[in-house]
Scaffold this motif. Structure first.
Motif, PDB file in Angstrom:
ATOM      1  N   LEU A  42       0.823  -1.218   0.000  1.00  8.76           N
ATOM      2  CA  LEU A  42       0.000   0.000   0.000  1.00  8.76           C
ATOM      3  C   LEU A  42       0.857   1.268   0.000  1.00  8.76           C
ATOM      4  O   LEU A  42       0.361   2.336  -0.336  1.00  8.76           O
ATOM      5  N   LYS A  43       2.106   1.134   0.399  1.00  9.39           N
ATOM      6  CA  LYS A  43       3.038   2.268   0.459  1.00  9.39           C
ATOM      7  C   LYS A  43       2.574   3.339   1.451  1.00  9.39           C
ATOM      8  O   LYS A  43       2.758   4.550   1.212  1.00  9.39           O
ATOM      9  N   LEU A  61      -9.177  11.220   2.202  1.00  9.67           N
ATOM     10  CA  LEU A  61     -10.183  10.332   2.781  1.00  9.67           C
ATOM     11  C   LEU A  61     -10.465   9.136   1.877  1.00  9.67           C
ATOM     12  O   LEU A  61     -10.654   8.016   2.358  1.00  9.67           O
ATOM     13  N   GLU A  62     -10.486   9.346   0.566  1.00  9.26           N
ATOM     14  CA  GLU A  62     -10.760   8.250  -0.362  1.00  9.26           C
ATOM     15  C   GLU A  62      -9.678   7.173  -0.277  1.00  9.26           C
ATOM     16  O   GLU A  62      -9.979   5.968  -0.339  1.00  9.26           O
ATOM     17  N   ILE A  63      -8.443   7.609  -0.141  1.00 11.42           N
ATOM     18  CA  ILE A  63      -7.351   6.651  -0.031  1.00 11.42           C
ATOM     19  C   ILE A  63      -7.461   5.844   1.264  1.00 11.42           C
ATOM     20  O   ILE A  63      -7.261   4.624   1.269  1.00 11.42           O
ATOM     21  N   LEU A  64      -7.818   6.511   2.352  1.00 13.13           N
ATOM     22  CA  LEU A  64      -7.984   5.810   3.616  1.00 13.13           C
ATOM     23  C   LEU A  64      -9.081   4.751   3.534  1.00 13.13           C
ATOM     24  O   LEU A  64      -8.916   3.629   4.028  1.00 13.13           O
ATOM     25  N   ASN A  65     -10.192   5.099   2.916  1.00  9.73           N
ATOM     26  CA  ASN A  65     -11.283   4.133   2.756  1.00  9.73           C
ATOM     27  C   ASN A  65     -10.868   2.982   1.847  1.00  9.73           C
ATOM     28  O   ASN A  65     -11.216   1.819   2.106  1.00  9.73           O
ATOM     29  N   TRP A  67      -7.753   1.870   1.407  1.00 11.62           N
ATOM     30  CA  TRP A  67      -6.812   1.054   2.174  1.00 11.62           C
ATOM     31  C   TRP A  67      -7.531   0.177   3.194  1.00 11.62           C
ATOM     32  O   TRP A  67      -7.155  -0.968   3.415  1.00 11.62           O
ATOM     33  N   ARG A  68      -8.564   0.727   3.798  1.00 13.73           N
ATOM     34  CA  ARG A  68      -9.304  -0.062   4.782  1.00 13.73           C
ATOM     35  C   ARG A  68      -9.914  -1.295   4.134  1.00 13.73           C
ATOM     36  O   ARG A  68      -9.855  -2.391   4.703  1.00 13.73           O
ATOM     37  N   ARG A  69     -10.485  -1.135   2.963  1.00 19.88           N
ATOM     38  CA  ARG A  69     -11.058  -2.284   2.245  1.00 19.88           C
ATOM     39  C   ARG A  69      -9.972  -3.288   1.886  1.00 19.88           C
ATOM     40  O   ARG A  69     -10.151  -4.507   2.034  1.00 19.88           O
ATOM     41  N   GLN A  70      -8.840  -2.784   1.408  1.00 20.94           N
ATOM     42  CA  GLN A  70      -7.750  -3.670   1.008  1.00 20.94           C
ATOM     43  C   GLN A  70      -7.159  -4.414   2.211  1.00 20.94           C
ATOM     44  O   GLN A  70      -6.826  -5.600   2.116  1.00 20.94           O
ATOM     45  N   ILE A  71      -7.023  -3.725   3.317  1.00 28.41           N
ATOM     46  CA  ILE A  71      -6.486  -4.357   4.534  1.00 28.41           C
ATOM     47  C   ILE A  71      -7.436  -5.430   5.034  1.00 28.41           C
ATOM     48  O   ILE A  71      -7.008  -6.533   5.402  1.00 28.41           O
ATOM     49  N   ASN A  72      -8.720  -5.130   5.040  1.00 30.21           N
ATOM     50  CA  ASN A  72      -9.702  -6.112   5.499  1.00 30.21           C
ATOM     51  C   ASN A  72      -9.683  -7.355   4.615  1.00 30.21           C
ATOM     52  O   ASN A  72      -9.741  -8.493   5.110  1.00 30.21           O
ATOM     53  N   LEU A  81      -8.202 -13.387   9.531  1.00 32.71           N
ATOM     54  CA  LEU A  81      -8.613 -12.380  10.504  1.00 32.71           C
ATOM     55  C   LEU A  81      -9.535 -11.377   9.832  1.00 32.71           C
ATOM     56  O   LEU A  81      -9.651 -11.351   8.612  1.00 32.71           O
ATOM     57  N   LYS A  82     -10.165 -10.521  10.639  1.00 35.98           N
ATOM     58  CA  LYS A  82     -10.958  -9.437  10.086  1.00 35.98           C
ATOM     59  C   LYS A  82     -10.937  -8.249  11.039  1.00 35.98           C
ATOM     60  O   LYS A  82     -10.738  -8.404  12.248  1.00 35.98           O
ATOM     61  N   LEU A  83     -11.126  -7.064  10.500  1.00 32.63           N
ATOM     62  CA  LEU A  83     -11.159  -5.863  11.316  1.00 32.63           C
ATOM     63  C   LEU A  83     -12.413  -5.861  12.183  1.00 32.63           C
ATOM     64  O   LEU A  83     -13.479  -6.299  11.749  1.00 32.63           O
ATOM     65  N   HIS A  84     -12.266  -5.372  13.402  1.00 30.36           N
ATOM     66  CA  HIS A  84     -13.421  -5.273  14.298  1.00 30.36           C
ATOM     67  C   HIS A  84     -14.411  -4.260  13.713  1.00 30.36           C
ATOM     68  O   HIS A  84     -14.036  -3.111  13.449  1.00 30.36           O
ATOM     69  N   PRO A  85     -15.659  -4.651  13.503  1.00 27.11           N
ATOM     70  CA  PRO A  85     -16.618  -3.753  12.835  1.00 27.11           C
ATOM     71  C   PRO A  85     -16.914  -2.463  13.592  1.00 27.11           C
ATOM     72  O   PRO A  85     -17.305  -1.465  12.983  1.00 27.11           O
ATOM     73  N   LYS A  86     -16.719  -2.456  14.926  1.00 23.97           N
ATOM     74  CA  LYS A  86     -17.063  -1.272  15.712  1.00 23.97           C
ATOM     75  C   LYS A  86     -15.834  -0.465  16.152  1.00 23.97           C
ATOM     76  O   LYS A  86     -15.966   0.516  16.868  1.00 23.97           O
ATOM     77  N   LYS A  87     -14.655  -0.888  15.701  1.00 25.62           N
ATOM     78  CA  LYS A  87     -13.444  -0.197  16.148  1.00 25.62           C
ATOM     79  C   LYS A  87     -12.645   0.384  14.989  1.00 25.62           C
ATOM     80  O   LYS A  87     -11.445   0.617  15.105  1.00 25.62           O
ATOM     81  N   GLN A  88     -13.318   0.619  13.871  1.00 29.55           N
ATOM     82  CA  GLN A  88     -12.687   1.271  12.734  1.00 29.55           C
ATOM     83  C   GLN A  88     -13.184   2.710  12.677  1.00 29.55           C
ATOM     84  O   GLN A  88     -14.381   2.938  12.561  1.00 29.55           O
TER      85      GLN A  88
END
Length: 203
Positions: A42-43, A61-65, A67-72, A81-88
Protein backbone atom coordinates in the motif's frame (compact mmCIF):
# COMPACT_ATOMS: atom_id res chain seq x y z
CA UNK A 1 -10.41 -18.89 35.08
CA UNK A 2 -13.00 -17.28 32.78
CA UNK A 3 -13.82 -19.51 29.77
CA UNK A 4 -12.73 -16.81 27.28
CA UNK A 5 -9.23 -16.82 28.83
CA UNK A 6 -8.75 -20.59 28.77
CA UNK A 7 -7.04 -22.60 26.04
CA UNK A 8 -9.64 -25.34 26.52
CA UNK A 9 -12.53 -23.23 25.17
CA UNK A 10 -10.98 -21.83 22.00
CA UNK A 11 -12.48 -22.90 18.66
CA UNK A 12 -10.14 -24.72 16.32
CA UNK A 13 -7.64 -22.53 14.44
CA UNK A 14 -8.36 -19.39 16.47
CA UNK A 15 -5.12 -19.09 18.43
CA UNK A 16 -4.56 -17.89 21.98
CA UNK A 17 -6.98 -15.77 24.01
CA UNK A 18 -6.18 -12.12 24.66
CA UNK A 19 -4.53 -11.70 28.05
CA UNK A 20 -1.94 -14.44 27.76
CA UNK A 21 1.63 -13.10 27.67
CA UNK A 22 2.44 -15.39 24.77
CA UNK A 23 -0.49 -14.00 22.77
CA UNK A 24 1.16 -10.56 22.75
CA UNK A 25 4.39 -11.99 21.36
CA UNK A 26 2.73 -14.18 18.75
CA UNK A 27 0.47 -11.31 17.66
CA UNK A 28 3.56 -9.31 16.75
CA UNK A 29 5.03 -12.24 14.85
CA UNK A 30 1.80 -13.15 13.07
CA UNK A 31 0.90 -9.58 12.13
CA UNK A 32 4.30 -8.94 10.62
CA UNK A 33 2.59 -9.97 7.37
CA UNK A 34 0.19 -7.06 7.79
CA UNK A 35 3.09 -4.66 8.40
CA UNK A 36 4.79 -5.77 5.19
CA UNK A 37 1.56 -5.44 3.22
CA UNK A 38 0.78 -1.93 4.47
CA UNK A 39 4.31 -0.60 4.07
CA UNK A 40 5.38 -2.27 0.83
CA UNK A 41 2.15 -2.94 -1.07
CA UNK A 42 0.00 0.00 0.00
CA UNK A 43 3.04 2.27 0.46
CA UNK A 44 1.52 3.87 3.56
CA UNK A 45 4.06 6.35 4.93
CA UNK A 46 2.51 6.91 8.36
CA UNK A 47 1.60 3.53 9.85
CA UNK A 48 1.87 2.50 13.51
CA UNK A 49 0.97 -0.84 15.06
CA UNK A 50 1.13 -2.09 18.64
CA UNK A 51 0.07 -5.75 18.95
CA UNK A 52 -3.43 -5.74 17.38
CA UNK A 53 -4.03 -1.96 17.42
CA UNK A 54 -2.86 0.09 14.48
CA UNK A 55 -3.42 3.45 12.84
CA UNK A 56 -2.67 5.01 9.46
CA UNK A 57 -2.45 8.70 8.63
CA UNK A 58 -3.20 10.23 5.24
CA UNK A 59 -4.64 13.49 3.93
CA UNK A 60 -6.97 11.85 1.40
CA UNK A 61 -10.18 10.33 2.78
CA UNK A 62 -10.76 8.25 -0.36
CA UNK A 63 -7.35 6.65 -0.03
CA UNK A 64 -7.98 5.81 3.62
CA UNK A 65 -11.28 4.13 2.76
CA UNK A 66 -9.62 2.24 -0.09
CA UNK A 67 -6.81 1.05 2.17
CA UNK A 68 -9.30 -0.06 4.78
CA UNK A 69 -11.06 -2.28 2.24
CA UNK A 70 -7.75 -3.67 1.01
CA UNK A 71 -6.49 -4.36 4.53
CA UNK A 72 -9.70 -6.11 5.50
CA UNK A 73 -9.51 -8.28 2.39
CA UNK A 74 -5.83 -9.07 3.03
CA UNK A 75 -6.50 -10.05 6.64
CA UNK A 76 -9.34 -12.38 5.70
CA UNK A 77 -7.57 -13.99 2.74
CA UNK A 78 -4.04 -14.31 4.13
CA UNK A 79 -4.35 -14.39 7.93
CA UNK A 80 -7.92 -15.60 8.59
CA UNK A 81 -8.61 -12.38 10.50
CA UNK A 82 -10.96 -9.44 10.09
CA UNK A 83 -11.16 -5.86 11.32
CA UNK A 84 -13.42 -5.27 14.30
CA UNK A 85 -16.62 -3.75 12.83
CA UNK A 86 -17.06 -1.27 15.71
CA UNK A 87 -13.44 -0.20 16.15
CA UNK A 88 -12.69 1.27 12.73
CA UNK A 89 -12.68 5.06 12.79
CA UNK A 90 -11.68 7.73 10.30
CA UNK A 91 -11.67 11.31 11.58
CA UNK A 92 -9.65 14.54 11.39
CA UNK A 93 -6.43 14.48 13.35
CA UNK A 94 -7.30 17.70 15.18
CA UNK A 95 -9.99 15.74 17.07
CA UNK A 96 -7.24 13.67 18.62
CA UNK A 97 -6.27 10.04 18.08
CA UNK A 98 -7.48 7.65 20.79
CA UNK A 99 -4.61 5.16 20.84
CA UNK A 100 -3.16 2.89 23.54
CA UNK A 101 -4.81 4.66 26.44
CA UNK A 102 -4.01 8.20 25.35
CA UNK A 103 -5.67 10.86 23.21
CA UNK A 104 -2.93 12.19 20.93
CA UNK A 105 -3.47 15.65 19.46
CA UNK A 106 -1.16 17.66 17.16
CA UNK A 107 0.09 19.84 20.04
CA UNK A 108 -0.29 17.69 23.16
CA UNK A 109 -1.21 14.32 24.66
CA UNK A 110 -4.05 13.63 27.11
CA UNK A 111 -5.28 10.62 29.06
CA UNK A 112 -8.66 9.10 28.34
CA UNK A 113 -11.43 10.67 30.40
CA UNK A 114 -12.71 7.29 31.54
CA UNK A 115 -9.28 6.46 32.99
CA UNK A 116 -9.31 9.67 35.04
CA UNK A 117 -12.88 9.00 36.14
CA UNK A 118 -11.95 5.46 37.22
CA UNK A 119 -9.15 6.80 39.43
CA UNK A 120 -11.44 9.38 41.02
CA UNK A 121 -13.88 6.61 41.91
CA UNK A 122 -11.08 4.50 43.40
CA UNK A 123 -9.81 7.45 45.45
CA UNK A 124 -13.31 8.01 46.81
CA UNK A 125 -13.57 4.37 47.88
CA UNK A 126 -10.06 4.42 49.37
CA UNK A 127 -10.91 7.48 51.46
CA UNK A 128 -14.20 5.99 52.59
CA UNK A 129 -12.45 2.81 53.69
CA UNK A 130 -9.73 4.65 55.62
CA UNK A 131 -12.18 6.95 57.42
CA UNK A 132 -14.32 3.98 58.43
CA UNK A 133 -11.36 2.39 60.25
CA UNK A 134 -10.62 5.38 62.53
CA UNK A 135 -6.90 4.78 62.10
CA UNK A 136 -4.16 6.26 64.21
CA UNK A 137 -0.92 7.49 62.71
CA UNK A 138 1.93 6.40 62.52
CA UNK A 139 1.82 3.42 60.22
CA UNK A 140 4.29 1.44 62.30
CA UNK A 141 1.45 0.82 64.81
CA UNK A 142 -0.74 -0.87 62.20
CA UNK A 143 -1.24 -4.61 61.83
CA UNK A 144 0.60 -6.41 58.97
CA UNK A 145 -2.75 -7.08 57.24
CA UNK A 146 -3.68 -3.41 57.30
CA UNK A 147 -0.27 -2.42 55.96
CA UNK A 148 -0.71 -4.90 53.10
CA UNK A 149 -4.07 -3.33 52.21
CA UNK A 150 -2.59 0.15 52.14
CA UNK A 151 0.37 -0.96 50.08
CA UNK A 152 -2.11 -2.17 47.46
CA UNK A 153 -3.74 1.26 47.49
CA UNK A 154 -0.29 2.85 47.21
CA UNK A 155 0.61 0.65 44.23
CA UNK A 156 -2.72 1.37 42.52
CA UNK A 157 -2.33 5.15 42.83
CA UNK A 158 1.25 5.08 41.57
CA UNK A 159 0.30 2.90 38.60
CA UNK A 160 -2.21 5.53 37.46
CA UNK A 161 0.23 8.40 37.94
CA UNK A 162 2.88 6.37 36.13
CA UNK A 163 0.57 6.43 33.14
CA UNK A 164 -0.32 10.12 33.55
CA UNK A 165 3.29 11.34 33.44
CA UNK A 166 3.58 10.26 29.80
CA UNK A 167 0.94 12.81 28.85
CA UNK A 168 0.63 16.58 29.32
CA UNK A 169 -1.15 16.23 32.64
CA UNK A 170 0.67 18.28 35.27
CA UNK A 171 -2.46 20.26 36.17
CA UNK A 172 -4.51 17.07 36.26
CA UNK A 173 -2.04 15.39 38.62
CA UNK A 174 -1.98 18.47 40.87
CA UNK A 175 -5.78 18.66 40.87
CA UNK A 176 -6.19 15.00 41.74
CA UNK A 177 -3.79 15.28 44.65
CA UNK A 178 -5.24 18.47 46.11
CA UNK A 179 -8.94 17.77 45.51
CA UNK A 180 -9.36 13.97 45.52
CA UNK A 181 -6.67 12.41 47.72
CA UNK A 182 -8.40 13.46 50.93
CA UNK A 183 -6.99 11.60 53.92
CA UNK A 184 -4.58 9.74 51.66
CA UNK A 185 -2.39 12.87 51.76
CA UNK A 186 -1.40 11.84 55.28
CA UNK A 187 0.16 8.62 54.01
CA UNK A 188 1.16 9.27 50.40
CA UNK A 189 3.62 12.11 49.83
CA UNK A 190 4.51 13.56 46.40
CA UNK A 191 7.99 12.48 45.36
CA UNK A 192 8.57 15.78 43.56
CA UNK A 193 6.88 19.05 42.65
CA UNK A 194 5.48 17.52 39.47
CA UNK A 195 3.45 14.87 41.34
CA UNK A 196 5.18 12.23 39.23
CA UNK A 197 4.61 9.53 41.84
CA UNK A 198 4.18 9.13 45.60
CA UNK A 199 6.26 7.76 48.45
CA UNK A 200 4.95 5.85 51.45
CA UNK A 201 5.23 7.90 54.65
CA UNK A 202 6.49 5.56 57.36
CA UNK A 203 6.74 8.22 60.11
Amino acid sequence: MPPDKSLFHIPKNQGLPIGNITSQFFANVYLNELDQFVKHRLKAKYYIRYVDDFLILHQDLEILNKWRRQINHFLQEKLALKLHPKKQKIYPINQGIDFLGYVIKPTHILNRKRVVKALKIKLWHFNKKILSLNLEHPIRLWTPELCDDFKKIFACVNSYFGMFIHADTYHLREHLYKKHFGILKIYLLPADEKYSYFVWDED
